[in-house]
Design a protein around this motif. Structure first.
Motif, PDB file in Angstrom:
ATOM      1  N   PHE A 182     -73.648  58.849 -33.129  1.00 48.86           N
ATOM      2  CA  PHE A 182     -73.501  59.914 -32.133  1.00 48.86           C
ATOM      3  C   PHE A 182     -74.866  60.394 -31.637  1.00 48.86           C
ATOM      4  N   GLY A 183     -75.800  60.610 -32.557  1.00 46.42           N
ATOM      5  CA  GLY A 183     -77.132  61.056 -32.163  1.00 46.42           C
ATOM      6  C   GLY A 183     -77.825  60.061 -31.241  1.00 46.42           C
ATOM      7  N   LEU A 184     -77.731  58.782 -31.590  1.00 43.63           N
ATOM      8  CA  LEU A 184     -78.346  57.745 -30.758  1.00 43.63           C
ATOM      9  C   LEU A 184     -77.686  57.672 -29.382  1.00 43.63           C
ATOM     10  N   CYS A 185     -76.346  57.731 -29.356  1.00 45.90           N
ATOM     11  CA  CYS A 185     -75.628  57.634 -28.087  1.00 45.90           C
ATOM     12  C   CYS A 185     -75.950  58.813 -27.169  1.00 45.90           C
ATOM     13  N   MET A 186     -75.993  60.023 -27.741  1.00 43.13           N
ATOM     14  CA  MET A 186     -76.301  61.189 -26.918  1.00 43.13           C
ATOM     15  C   MET A 186     -77.732  61.126 -26.385  1.00 43.13           C
ATOM     16  N   ALA A 187     -78.647  60.625 -27.221  1.00 41.41           N
ATOM     17  CA  ALA A 187     -80.039  60.507 -26.782  1.00 41.41           C
ATOM     18  C   ALA A 187     -80.162  59.479 -25.652  1.00 41.41           C
ATOM     19  N   VAL A 188     -79.536  58.325 -25.828  1.00 41.91           N
ATOM     20  CA  VAL A 188     -79.587  57.277 -24.801  1.00 41.91           C
ATOM     21  C   VAL A 188     -78.883  57.735 -23.528  1.00 41.91           C
ATOM     22  N   LEU A 189     -77.736  58.400 -23.682  1.00 40.04           N
ATOM     23  CA  LEU A 189     -76.991  58.872 -22.518  1.00 40.04           C
ATOM     24  C   LEU A 189     -77.795  59.900 -21.730  1.00 40.04           C
ATOM     25  N   GLY A 190     -78.456  60.806 -22.438  1.00 41.09           N
ATOM     26  CA  GLY A 190     -79.299  61.774 -21.753  1.00 41.09           C
ATOM     27  C   GLY A 190     -80.432  61.114 -20.991  1.00 41.09           C
ATOM     28  N   TRP A 191     -80.974  60.040 -21.577  1.00 41.82           N
ATOM     29  CA  TRP A 191     -82.053  59.298 -20.908  1.00 41.82           C
ATOM     30  C   TRP A 191     -81.545  58.575 -19.668  1.00 41.82           C
ATOM     31  N   VAL A 192     -80.370  57.939 -19.768  1.00 43.96           N
ATOM     32  CA  VAL A 192     -79.816  57.177 -18.648  1.00 43.96           C
ATOM     33  C   VAL A 192     -79.441  58.090 -17.484  1.00 43.96           C
ATOM     34  N   LEU A 193     -78.845  59.234 -17.790  1.00 41.36           N
ATOM     35  CA  LEU A 193     -78.361  60.126 -16.735  1.00 41.36           C
ATOM     36  C   LEU A 193     -79.436  61.033 -16.163  1.00 41.36           C
ATOM     37  N   SER A 194     -80.597  61.085 -16.805  1.00 40.45           N
ATOM     38  CA  SER A 194     -81.650  61.987 -16.349  1.00 40.45           C
ATOM     39  C   SER A 194     -82.364  61.435 -15.122  1.00 40.45           C
ATOM     40  N   SER A 195     -82.758  62.357 -14.245  1.00 43.96           N
ATOM     41  CA  SER A 195     -83.542  61.956 -13.078  1.00 43.96           C
ATOM     42  C   SER A 195     -84.987  61.690 -13.455  1.00 43.96           C
ATOM     43  N   ASN A 196     -85.423  62.264 -14.574  1.00 43.86           N
ATOM     44  CA  ASN A 196     -86.779  62.042 -15.076  1.00 43.86           C
ATOM     45  C   ASN A 196     -86.670  61.246 -16.374  1.00 43.86           C
TER      46      ASN A 196
END
Length: 400
Positions: A182-196
């Motif tokens: 879960f921690g890895l997925c949330m971190a990766v998802l935040g990175w993918v969806l971020s504009s920066n």
């Protein structure tokens, strides 16, 4: 006289007073939930969640109040405290000698079921073109299991065969995998969806790496202190201090509270000769917080949007069941030496899902508020289903 009492009540009846009364009511209801659970086959977790849904119905439909959470500012800290306690106790299961003793059999099956469950849910939802935030969140949540439901069912059956021992070993570490995934997925998802992308990547590293560092910094002195305190009140104070520090500092530093707590629990379990003292003290005070957690989780659902996610809930249940079954099947095929003693449907025994999944759903909803009204009802209502049919599937695997 009437005006006098009316004025007196208006002065003293504030939000803090209401919160205290509601907390007492919730704990009182939990006593009846325990009694009902013992007299029926309905898990008490499901009853408590349904109590929360009933409160949401009264609050949203009958009173027309959708302005905020049930206990106002107390809801979030109570939920977070309960999650930290659960994660800290999960860390106690990650003892090095136990992981060595369980051997590759449990590790392989656990990893297969975890990986295949997450993949099946993600692939199915992506094929049906659900948003990425919903897809990855539900895929990450699908890997968690309810150790208590599986362990209790095995204990009641009296089964001591290899399959029972393997299942007990898997559920001891399964939620730990769930927290990491879960921690890895949330971190990766935040990175993918971020504009920066660069800033999001740095935040992801901080959220996970900072959690590990925080867990070590709190776990080391806690492990040292545990062996030097006598059982009783000093140990209770130490246990509560650790939980409060993990909860507060995780929020202050904006790191994963689940991962930090699990790391701290693992540190205490592996470095302290009297580690069971702290964990027992937390177990003694854990249930009231879990009562608030389950009731507040049910009460946090927006009932006006539940109808919109019925199809997704059914789909999630089917995909997760398929992932559990297929993951266990592949694991048994992979471990050819044990094919004759382990049933190929062993993955179905890992169906129960409870607190940690709902907790991760709340954290995902906090990180991605745009999908809150989709993720929360799916996980809450699927949890009720999994908690109800899970023990039946565990018994079926044991008898196959």
């Amino acid at each position: 006289m009437i005006d006098y009492f009316h004025g007196w009540l208006s002065i003293n009846f504030n939000q803090s007073t209401l919160n205290i009364v509601l907390m007492g009511v919730i704990l009182s209801i939990s006593i009846f939930a325990d009694t009902l659970a013992k007299r029926t086959s309905v898990p008490r977790i499901s009853i408590l969640v349904l109590v929360g849904v009933g409160i949401a119905f009264v609050q949203q439909v009958c009173l027309g109040n959708q302005s905020g959470p049930l206990l106002d500012g107390l809801s979030e800290p109570l939920i977070t405290l309960a999650l930290v306690m659960v994660a800290f106790l999960l860390g106690s299961e990650l003892k090095i000698y136990r992981l060595r003793f369980t051997g590759p059999l449990i590790l392989v099956i656990s990893l297969f079921v975890t990986a295949v469950s997450g993949f099946m849910v993600a692939a199915g939802l992506l094929m049906l073109k659900f948003p990425l935030a919903i897809t990855i969140s539900l895929a990450a949540l699908s890997v968690a299991t309810d150790p208590a439901a599986v362990s209790e069912t095995i204990r009641e059956s009296g089964d001591t065969r290899l399959r029972a021992k393997v299942l007990l070993g898997i559920v001891a570490i399964d939620d730990a995998w769930g927290i990491v995934v879960f921690g890895l997925c949330m971190a990766v998802l935040g990175w993918v969806l971020s504009s920066n992308g660069q800033q999001a990547l740095l935040y992801a590293f901080w959220e996970l790496g900072g959690a590990i560092v925080l867990g070590v910094l709190i776990g080391l002195p806690a492990a040292w202190l545990t062996g030097r305190l006598r059982p009783g009140e000093p140990t209770q104070v130490e246990a509560i201090a650790v939980i409060l520090l993990l909860t507060g500092l995780s929020s202050l530093l904006d790191v994963s509270s689940l991962l930090a707590s699990m790391v701290a629990g693992a540190m205490v379990a592996n470095l302290s000769s009297h580690h069971t003292r702290s964990f027992r003290e937390i177990e003694h005070i854990e249930w009231p917080f879990l009562v608030f957690f389950f009731v507040l989780s049910g009460a946090s659902i927006d009932l006006y949007k539940v109808v919109d996610v019925v199809g997704l809930t059914v789909l999630y249940i089917i995909l997760r069941l398929a992932g559990r079954m297929f993951g266990g099947f592949l694991a048994v095929l992979f471990i050819r030496a044990e094919q004759k003693t382990l049933p190929r449907n062993i993955g179905l025994a890992l169906t129960p899902q409870a607190g940690i999944a709902i907790g991760m759903a709340l954290l995902a909803a906090e990180q991605f508020p745009e999908v809150r009204d989709t993720i929360l009802p799916v996980v809450v209502f699927s949890t009720i289903i999994f908690e109800s049919v899970g023990p039946v599937l565990v018994r079926r695997v044991l008898n196959s």
